[in-house]
Design a protein around this motif. Structure first.
Motif, PDB file in Angstrom:
ATOM      1  N   GLU A   1      11.467  -3.570  -5.360  1.00  0.00           N
ATOM      2  CA  GLU A   1      10.365  -2.694  -5.780  1.00  0.00           C
ATOM      3  C   GLU A   1      10.634  -1.222  -5.450  1.00  0.00           C
ATOM      4  O   GLU A   1      10.182  -0.343  -6.178  1.00  0.00           O
TER       5      GLU A   1
ATOM      6  N   HIS B   1       8.899   9.493  -6.434  1.00  0.00           N
ATOM      7  CA  HIS B   1       7.842   9.056  -5.509  1.00  0.00           C
ATOM      8  C   HIS B   1       8.352   8.842  -4.088  1.00  0.00           C
ATOM      9  O   HIS B   1       7.568   8.731  -3.146  1.00  0.00           O
TER      10      HIS B   1
ATOM     11  N   TYR C   1       2.421  16.439  -5.356  1.00  0.00           N
ATOM     12  CA  TYR C   1       1.850  15.405  -6.234  1.00  0.00           C
ATOM     13  C   TYR C   1       0.367  15.622  -6.547  1.00  0.00           C
ATOM     14  O   TYR C   1      -0.054  15.540  -7.701  1.00  0.00           O
TER      15      TYR C   1
ATOM     16  N   VAL D   1      -6.084  13.819  -9.574  1.00  0.00           N
ATOM     17  CA  VAL D   1      -6.832  12.551  -9.599  1.00  0.00           C
ATOM     18  C   VAL D   1      -8.277  12.802  -9.171  1.00  0.00           C
ATOM     19  O   VAL D   1      -8.525  13.437  -8.146  1.00  0.00           O
TER      20      VAL D   1
ATOM     21  N   GLY E   1      -0.359   0.586  -4.913  1.00  0.00           N
ATOM     22  CA  GLY E   1       0.279   1.766  -5.485  1.00  0.00           C
ATOM     23  C   GLY E   1      -0.608   2.972  -5.252  1.00  0.00           C
ATOM     24  O   GLY E   1      -0.853   3.779  -6.147  1.00  0.00           O
ATOM     25  N   ALA E   2      -1.093   3.089  -4.031  1.00  0.00           N
ATOM     26  CA  ALA E   2      -2.131   4.079  -3.690  1.00  0.00           C
ATOM     27  C   ALA E   2      -1.629   5.517  -3.724  1.00  0.00           C
ATOM     28  O   ALA E   2      -2.423   6.455  -3.762  1.00  0.00           O
ATOM     29  N   GLY E   3      -0.298   5.706  -3.678  1.00  0.00           N
ATOM     30  CA  GLY E   3       0.247   7.060  -3.705  1.00  0.00           C
ATOM     31  C   GLY E   3      -0.226   7.868  -2.511  1.00  0.00           C
ATOM     32  O   GLY E   3      -0.334   7.356  -1.380  1.00  0.00           O
TER      33      GLY E   3
ATOM     34  N   ASP F   1       1.565   1.070  -0.617  1.00  0.00           N
ATOM     35  CA  ASP F   1       2.520   1.754  -1.493  1.00  0.00           C
ATOM     36  C   ASP F   1       3.931   1.459  -0.985  1.00  0.00           C
ATOM     37  O   ASP F   1       4.132   1.248   0.213  1.00  0.00           O
TER      38      ASP F   1
ATOM     39  N   SER G   1       6.280   3.655  -1.153  1.00  0.00           N
ATOM     40  CA  SER G   1       6.905   4.921  -0.777  1.00  0.00           C
ATOM     41  C   SER G   1       6.483   5.395   0.617  1.00  0.00           C
ATOM     42  O   SER G   1       5.307   5.726   0.835  1.00  0.00           O
TER      43      SER G   1
ATOM     44  N   MET H   1       4.793   8.884   0.384  1.00  0.00           N
ATOM     45  CA  MET H   1       3.385   8.851  -0.049  1.00  0.00           C
ATOM     46  C   MET H   1       2.497   8.420   1.119  1.00  0.00           C
ATOM     47  O   MET H   1       1.429   9.004   1.355  1.00  0.00           O
TER      48      MET H   1
ATOM     49  N   GLY I   1       4.456  -3.607  -1.761  1.00  0.00           N
ATOM     50  CA  GLY I   1       4.265  -3.440  -3.193  1.00  0.00           C
ATOM     51  C   GLY I   1       3.504  -4.602  -3.791  1.00  0.00           C
ATOM     52  O   GLY I   1       3.091  -5.529  -3.080  1.00  0.00           O
ATOM     53  N   PHE I   2       3.322  -4.556  -5.089  1.00  0.00           N
ATOM     54  CA  PHE I   2       2.620  -5.634  -5.800  1.00  0.00           C
ATOM     55  C   PHE I   2       3.246  -6.998  -5.487  1.00  0.00           C
ATOM     56  O   PHE I   2       2.549  -7.997  -5.414  1.00  0.00           O
TER      57      PHE I   2
ATOM     58  N   ARG J   1      -4.088   2.368  -9.815  1.00  0.00           N
ATOM     59  CA  ARG J   1      -4.027   3.416 -10.843  1.00  0.00           C
ATOM     60  C   ARG J   1      -2.584   3.870 -11.046  1.00  0.00           C
ATOM     61  O   ARG J   1      -1.915   4.310 -10.108  1.00  0.00           O
ATOM     62  N   HIS J   2      -2.123   3.750 -12.256  1.00  0.00           N
ATOM     63  CA  HIS J   2      -0.844   4.302 -12.709  1.00  0.00           C
ATOM     64  C   HIS J   2       0.333   3.839 -11.849  1.00  0.00           C
ATOM     65  O   HIS J   2       1.213   4.631 -11.515  1.00  0.00           O
ATOM     66  N   ALA J   3       0.337   2.581 -11.480  1.00  0.00           N
ATOM     67  CA  ALA J   3       1.418   2.053 -10.634  1.00  0.00           C
ATOM     68  C   ALA J   3       2.050   0.785 -11.205  1.00  0.00           C
ATOM     69  O   ALA J   3       3.260   0.581 -11.073  1.00  0.00           O
TER      70      ALA J   3
ATOM     71  N   HIS K   1       5.450   0.352 -13.152  1.00  0.00           N
ATOM     72  CA  HIS K   1       6.788   0.388 -12.536  1.00  0.00           C
ATOM     73  C   HIS K   1       7.467  -0.974 -12.582  1.00  0.00           C
ATOM     74  O   HIS K   1       8.679  -1.064 -12.354  1.00  0.00           O
TER      75      HIS K   1
HETATM   76  C1  LIG Z   1       2.103   7.771 -10.467  1.00  0.00           C
HETATM   77  S1  LIG Z   1       1.914   7.294  -8.787  1.00  0.00           S
HETATM   78  C2  LIG Z   1       0.177   6.879  -8.742  1.00  0.00           C
HETATM   79  C3  LIG Z   1      -0.373   7.000  -7.358  1.00  0.00           C
HETATM   80  C4  LIG Z   1      -1.885   6.866  -7.253  1.00  0.00           C
HETATM   81  N1  LIG Z   1      -2.332   5.532  -7.568  1.00  0.00           N
HETATM   82  C5  LIG Z   1      -2.564   7.876  -8.156  1.00  0.00           C
HETATM   83  O1  LIG Z   1      -3.308   7.474  -9.044  1.00  0.00           O
HETATM   84  O2  LIG Z   1      -2.350   9.070  -7.932  1.00  0.00           O
HETATM   85  C6  LIG Z   1       2.674   5.692  -8.737  1.00  0.00           C
HETATM   86  C7  LIG Z   1       2.713   5.129  -7.338  1.00  0.00           C
HETATM   87  O3  LIG Z   1       3.107   3.757  -7.413  1.00  0.00           O
HETATM   88  C8  LIG Z   1       3.980   3.495  -6.344  1.00  0.00           C
HETATM   89  N2  LIG Z   1       4.730   2.287  -6.708  1.00  0.00           N
HETATM   90  C9  LIG Z   1       5.795   2.174  -7.514  1.00  0.00           C
HETATM   91  N3  LIG Z   1       6.172   0.898  -7.625  1.00  0.00           N
HETATM   92  C10 LIG Z   1       5.321   0.173  -6.852  1.00  0.00           C
HETATM   93  C11 LIG Z   1       5.192  -1.210  -6.537  1.00  0.00           C
HETATM   94  N4  LIG Z   1       6.012  -2.119  -7.047  1.00  0.00           N
HETATM   95  N5  LIG Z   1       4.209  -1.606  -5.716  1.00  0.00           N
HETATM   96  C12 LIG Z   1       3.330  -0.667  -5.203  1.00  0.00           C
HETATM   97  N6  LIG Z   1       3.416   0.654  -5.458  1.00  0.00           N
HETATM   98  C13 LIG Z   1       4.392   1.065  -6.277  1.00  0.00           C
HETATM   99  C14 LIG Z   1       4.799   4.763  -6.212  1.00  0.00           C
HETATM  100  O4  LIG Z   1       5.435   4.880  -4.963  1.00  0.00           O
HETATM  101  C15 LIG Z   1       3.732   5.812  -6.429  1.00  0.00           C
HETATM  102  O5  LIG Z   1       3.111   6.176  -5.231  1.00  0.00           O
END
Ligand SMILES: C[S@@+](CC[C@H](N)C(=O)[O-])C[C@H]1O[C@@H](n2cnc3c(N)ncnc32)[C@H](O)[C@@H]1O
Length: 233
Positions: free
Chosen positions: A10, A18, A27, A33, A57-59, A78, A80, A83, A105-106, A122-124, A127
């Motif tokens: 992941e 990220h 970011y 956001v 994927g809380a960022g 997350d 990262s 993050m 991660g997920f 959101r938006h994760a 990936h």
């Molecule tokens: C575009 S950012 C979105 C962050 C936050 N949710 C937002 O809306 O601002 C994507 C985030 O997903 C995380 N990410 C990527 N792959 C992931 C995974 N497999 N499991 C959890 N988080 C992941 C990245 O590290 C990053 O912090």
């Protein structure tokens, strides 16, 4: 924990930016956001001071930090470390004692304690390739109590494959002029080429297959951004 050789890495799929502290420092200004709408919606779904919420994927934590003011416990997950460093610093600065940053991660986060009332993401999820999204959504369901709510936002193509150019080109053309203000055309092109945003109909089949009832599916005018409110059956 040992995982089989075929298991997805992941972190390798997280998007190099990220993992980069310099990018993470910029970011919030780039992403703008606003958690207000989703928090209001989740309150209508029962989110309250007794709730446990997991943000996958809380960022940097904009949503999770705002949710912590309304919940008993928030787990911000997350992959990262950069993050999570930002998120934890913000939690400390605000004196929030009910939010944990967890590196995972997920596909790897192991939930501890009472099941979650709400999972937010959101938006994760984009990936992960679709095979892994299907597995991730089953794992999300296992985190939630029966009747628990998943609020999922992501970049999702709400169209047919034959319409994809007509959908993508205007979106790319509306990209930000400067990377510090938002996502530029070049960054959006990279998203389409290298990341795994699904078609809406494929994602919805995966949600239902994971045992979710989709209560509400919202597609924005661009047909690129979707939001789902789902209930664990
Ligand atoms: C575009 S950012 C979105 C962050 C936050 N949710 C937002 O809306 O601002 C994507 C985030 O997903 C995380 N990410 C990527 N792959 C992931 C995974 N497999 N499991 C959890 N988080 C992941 C990245 O590290 C990053 O912090």
């Amino acid at each position: 924990m040992d995982r089989p050789a075929w298991f997805l890495d992941e972190v390798a799929h997280a998007g190099d930016e990220h993992l980069d502290p310099a990018y993470v420092a910029t970011y919030n200004d780039k992403a703008h956001v606003d958690p207000t709408e989703d928090l209001a919606l989740l309150r209508t779904q029962g989110l309250n001071e007794r709730s446990i919420l997991v943000d996958l994927g809380a960022g940097s934590g904009t949503f999770a930090l705002a949710a912590a003011a309304l919940c008993r416990r928030v787990v911000a997950v997350d992959v990262s470390p950069a993050m999570l460093t930002t998120l934890r610093a913000q939690a400390a600065a605000r004196g929030l004692g009910n939010i944990e940053g967890v590196q995972g991660g997920f596909l790897t986060y192991a939930h501890q304690g009472d099941p979650a009332d709400v999972v937010y993401s959101r938006h994760a999820l984009h990936h992960l390739p679709d095979f892994w999204k299907a597995i991730a959504l089953v794992r999300v369901s296992s985190i939630l109590r029966p009747g628990g709510v998943l609020r999922l936002r992501d970049l999702v193509y709400a169209c047919e494959p034959c319409d994809i150019e007509r959908v993508i080109e205007p979106w790319l053309a509306a990209g930000a002029a400067r990377p510090e203000d938002g996502w530029t055309r070049q960054e959006l092109e990279t998203h389409v080429r290298e990341e795994y945003s699904p078609f809406s109909w494929a994602l919805e089949a995966m949600l239902e297959h994971a045992g979710f009832q989709i209560q509400q599916a919202e597609y924005d005018a661009s047909r690129i951004y979707a939001a789902y409110t789902c209930v664990k059956g």
